[in-house]
Design an enzyme around this catalytic site. Structure first.
Site, mmCIF file in Angstrom:
data_model
loop_
_atom_site.group_PDB
_atom_site.id
_atom_site.type_symbol
_atom_site.label_atom_id
_atom_site.label_comp_id
_atom_site.label_asym_id
_atom_site.label_seq_id
_atom_site.Cartn_x
_atom_site.Cartn_y
_atom_site.Cartn_z
ATOM 1 N N ASP A 54 1.042 -1.180 -0.079
ATOM 2 C CA ASP A 54 -0.030 -0.027 -0.052
ATOM 3 C C ASP A 54 1.192 1.205 0.037
ATOM 4 O O ASP A 54 1.448 1.497 0.984
ATOM 5 C CB ASP A 54 -1.051 -0.024 1.171
ATOM 6 C CG ASP A 54 -1.827 1.173 1.379
ATOM 7 O OD1 ASP A 54 -1.719 2.081 0.578
ATOM 8 O OD2 ASP A 54 -2.751 1.124 2.099
ATOM 9 N N VAL A 55 0.943 2.089 -1.211
ATOM 10 C CA VAL A 55 1.855 3.169 -1.307
ATOM 11 C C VAL A 55 1.546 4.323 -0.188
ATOM 12 O O VAL A 55 2.377 5.174 -0.346
ATOM 13 C CB VAL A 55 2.025 3.368 -2.880
ATOM 14 C CG1 VAL A 55 2.578 2.323 -3.561
ATOM 15 C CG2 VAL A 55 0.647 4.117 -3.169
ATOM 16 N N ASN A 81 3.012 5.675 -10.813
ATOM 17 C CA ASN A 81 1.905 5.115 -11.547
ATOM 18 C C ASN A 81 0.585 5.244 -10.731
ATOM 19 O O ASN A 81 -0.530 5.517 -11.148
ATOM 20 C CB ASN A 81 2.177 3.925 -12.556
ATOM 21 C CG ASN A 81 0.771 3.762 -13.223
ATOM 22 O OD1 ASN A 81 0.321 4.413 -13.961
ATOM 23 N ND2 ASN A 81 0.110 2.380 -12.946
ATOM 24 N N TYR A 149 -8.713 15.094 -7.794
ATOM 25 C CA TYR A 149 -7.747 14.310 -8.705
ATOM 26 C C TYR A 149 -7.008 15.697 -9.408
ATOM 27 O O TYR A 149 -5.740 15.379 -9.560
ATOM 28 C CB TYR A 149 -8.952 13.633 -10.067
ATOM 29 C CG TYR A 149 -7.928 13.007 -10.886
ATOM 30 C CD1 TYR A 149 -7.172 11.698 -10.757
ATOM 31 C CD2 TYR A 149 -7.599 13.725 -12.226
ATOM 32 C CE1 TYR A 149 -6.643 10.806 -11.564
ATOM 33 C CE2 TYR A 149 -6.969 12.771 -13.107
ATOM 34 C CZ TYR A 149 -6.262 11.662 -12.845
ATOM 35 O OH TYR A 149 -5.564 11.004 -13.643
ATOM 36 N N LYS A 153 -2.876 15.930 -9.307
ATOM 37 C CA LYS A 153 -2.095 15.955 -10.765
ATOM 38 C C LYS A 153 -1.415 17.208 -10.658
ATOM 39 O O LYS A 153 -0.255 17.290 -11.407
ATOM 40 C CB LYS A 153 -3.113 15.580 -11.654
ATOM 41 C CG LYS A 153 -3.434 14.253 -11.740
ATOM 42 C CD LYS A 153 -2.413 13.126 -11.562
ATOM 43 C CE LYS A 153 -3.018 11.671 -11.492
ATOM 44 N NZ LYS A 153 -1.790 10.649 -11.491
#
Length: 244
Positions: A54-55, A81, A149, A153
């Site tokens: 789990d990053v 990613n 989101y 980004k």
């Protein structure tokens, strides 16, 4: 043999990219939360090393990079990613758990992985490596109702620039790929119809996810003396340039 660690490798862009790298002869660490999905990627690719992680969890990320480097010997590339989105909502209707969830995966997860990769690339011999961050068309222009989101980004672009600058003394290159309308399971709704800036719901053009994988591989296979700082790869006819 060059080595790569790809997060979010269990599906979508991560899976397609992992397959391309394995077939190009790289030693690839496949990273994601779901071991079964990673094993499916390895089967499709005909290779790859599976690491469930789990990053968003710093201790898991630290252990991941230690285990991956122990297995592969060094780290030449991180493809940062892993990511997620949320259902379209204006900011006043946005659930705070959606905000925190997207922030945790898209930004904190990317920072934790970049931090671990940078440390490894700085201390290994020969020194250096490359980090490729997965941005988005949203790093340039938002969709309606995409606060969590889009904000993350835009932040990824800042991370890319900081890593590019800080990595210079250590032969660490960093670039970003901004992807638009790659046809994955997560993006399948785009072909059915999504909100437009003028309030319409309209289907949009998509592109094959394998084209994205080839673009990432091209960036990765450059010598460290050259770098693609930012690349936008998108469905040719999607509404982005001009009036759409």
């Amino acid at each position: 043999m060059k080595t790569a660690l790809i997060t979010g490798a269990g599906s979508g862009i991560g899976r397609a990219t992992a397959v391309a790298f394995v077939k190009a002869g790289w030693d690839v660490a496949l990273v994601g939360r779901r071991r079964e999905a990673l094993e499916a990627t390895a089967q499709v690719a005909g290779g790859g090393r599976v690491f469930a992680c789990d990053v968003t969890q710093a201790d898991q990320v630290e252990a991941l990079f230690g285990d991956a480097v122990a297995a592969m010997g060094r780290l030449d590339l991180l493809f940062n990613n892993a990511g997620r989105g949320a259902r379209p909502k204006t900011i006043d209707e946005m659930a705070l758990e959606d905000w925190r969830g997207v922030l945790d995966v898209n930004l904190t997860g990317s920072v934790l992985c970049a931090r671990a990769a940078f440390a490894q690339m700085r201390r290994q011999e020969p020194q250096g490596g490359r980090i490729i961050n997965n941005g988005s068309i949203s790093a340039h222009s938002p969709r309606p109702g995409s606060v969590p989101y889009t904000v993350t980004k835009h932040a990824i672009t800042g991370l890319t620039k900081c890593l590019s600058l800080d990595g210079r003394p250590y032969n660490i290159a960093c670039g970003q790929i901004d992807i638009g309308n790659a046809l994955t399971e997560m993006a399948a709704v785009i072909a059915r119809g999504v909100p437009q800036a003028d309030g319409r719901i309209a289907a949009e053009a998509t592109m094959d996810v394998d084209d994205v994988a080839r673009a990432v591989l091209m960036m990765a296979e450059l010598p460290l003396s050259a770098n693609v700082q930012f690349m936008t790869v998108m469905a040719t006819k999607m509404p982005f340039v001009g009036r759409g």
